[in-house]
Design a protein around this motif. Sequence first.
Motif, PDB file in Angstrom:
ATOM      1  N   GLY A  84       1.818  14.454   6.001  1.00 22.41           N
ATOM      2  CA  GLY A  84       1.746  13.054   5.589  1.00 22.41           C
ATOM      3  C   GLY A  84       0.331  12.657   5.234  1.00 22.41           C
ATOM      4  O   GLY A  84      -0.603  13.469   5.312  1.00 22.41           O
ATOM      5  N   GLU A 127       2.745   5.788   0.614  1.00 22.37           N
ATOM      6  CA  GLU A 127       3.834   4.809   0.616  1.00 22.37           C
ATOM      7  C   GLU A 127       4.837   5.074   1.734  1.00 22.37           C
ATOM      8  O   GLU A 127       5.547   4.151   2.150  1.00 22.37           O
ATOM      9  N   ARG A 128       4.876   6.292   2.213  1.00 24.89           N
ATOM     10  CA  ARG A 128       5.773   6.605   3.341  1.00 24.89           C
ATOM     11  C   ARG A 128       5.145   6.257   4.684  1.00 24.89           C
ATOM     12  O   ARG A 128       5.844   6.200   5.710  1.00 24.89           O
TER      13      ARG A 128
END
Length: 253
Positions: A84, A127-128
């Motif tokens: 991430g 965005e996650r």
Amino acid sequence: MDLELKGRKAILAGANASIGRRVANILAQEGCDIALCGRTESKVDAVTQELSALGVKAIGEAVDVTDAEAFPAWVASAADQLGGCDIFISFVSVNPGVDTAEAWTTVLNGDILPLVRGIQAALPALERSDAGSIVTISSTGAVEEFMGPQPYNALKAAIMNYSAALAQKYAPQGLRVNTVTPGPIYTDDGPWAYIKKNMTEFHDSILQQIPMGRMGSGEELAKAIAFIASPACRYMTGANVVIDGGMTKRVQF
């Protein structure tokens, strides 16, 4: 104060020396996993080892940020390897110091386009994130006249405008974008160390313009950047934070 950075993931372009290296260390001290790149493999490896010694996951790679395909590919790969991306910062910069067509192209290709491409490549992972944060790096040369007309100053001003527009676009998703605008920052492995040794008169003339009577340290700036990038600063977006010891004289409305 807890910056809520433990377990977060940061991708830092150009963090193998100077300010970027200090930011990487501060984030790692707070428990943030780091992916970094730079031009020189030996420097990248050295910083990666420093960060790993702090107990975080640290990965690094020598990357040509002017490569329109290789650099975005590295950013995407770094997000995959980290699992991430919560923070993206590009410290990549170049300043030819002259006002020529070639210099404009150099700054565009070596500073602005890597920033834009890096952000675009990091966006899917950002965005996650539930605390996505982009910090762009400008310069006080962008907010006041400095050494005459030159592309570095003008394009560093463009970064502020671009960042503010990104902040407005992505605020509804909780993704923050802020600009940090440093004045002269001294690090042993940064440009001001070279200038102090080889351009003493110029160095001293700049020092005289700073009301605090000294340049900022890399650690001072890194701590400010870490706070702005962190979830502890969730309500700040679209800001331009000037950190310059009072060097710029304009009133900051």
